[in-house]
Write a protein that holds these residues in place. Structure first.
Motif: not given
Length: 187
Positions: A52, A81-82, A85, A94-96, A99, A179, A181-183
């Motif tokens: 991150i 990642f949660s 999230d 950030f978004k997981r 999952d 899974d 992680m996007t943002y």
């Protein structure tokens, strides 16, 4: 005279808005590879916050010596990642995603379409991949390569150089899903 002052003020305001928008969304002038070279993982198990921080540095949201997320995390073993999230950090939210259980029914096409969409929009994608017996490590997907696959970079604790991983799809198929992680850029 009144018209030209008004026109000048409007032009000036539009320039400020344009420069402000560019400054908020401007990724690093350096390629991700170079940003990775200047970054490090400071604990054995801080690869999630390390990745991150890497994305934040790529987007010029934090200084090159920013390691606050890893310092807070330290060697946390039960993190995912949660933990990030829905969090906004330095203007990136950030978004997981994905999952879910890995297996034959994993939505690979949807996962790869999501990664493609993020890369096309100029955003990197953090991905969790296996790295030894029951261990996982985080990589930042940088771009597509030949055959529609991906190239990713990472850092590892006490490793002098960056890690480069090609053919990410093969890794994901091998473990039957993962899974990511996007943002989004929020300011």
């Amino acid at each position: 005279m009144k018209f030209s002052i008004s026109k000048l003020a409007t032009t000036f305001l539009l320039l400020i808005i344009s420069f402000s928008a560019l400054a908020q969304k401007k990724p690093s002038a350096k390629p991700l590879h170079d940003v990775v070279e200047q970054h490090k993982q400071i604990f054995d198990n801080s690869c999630i916050p390390m990745s991150i921080e890497l994305v934040l540095k790529y987007h010029n949201k934090v200084a090159p010596d920013f390691y606050d997320l890893q310092k807070q995390w330290q060697n946390k073993l039960d993190g995912t990642f949660s933990n990030f999230d829905g969090k906004t950090i330095a203007g990136l939210k950030f978004k997981r995603q994905f999952d879910m259980s890995r297996g034959d029914n994993f939505p690979f096409n949807k996962l790869f379409a999501t990664i493609d969409s993020e890369l096309k929009a100029g955003r990197k994608v953090i991905v969790s991949l296996p790295s030894g017996a029951n261990m996982w490590h985080m990589y930042v997907i940088d771009r597509k390569i030949e055959g529609g696959d991906y190239l990713a970079y990472s850092r590892a604790y006490n490793y002098n150089s960056h890690l480069t991983l090609e053919y990410i799809k093969r890794w994901i198929f091998g473990v039957k899903g993962t899974d990511i992680m996007t943002y989004s850029i929020v300011n």
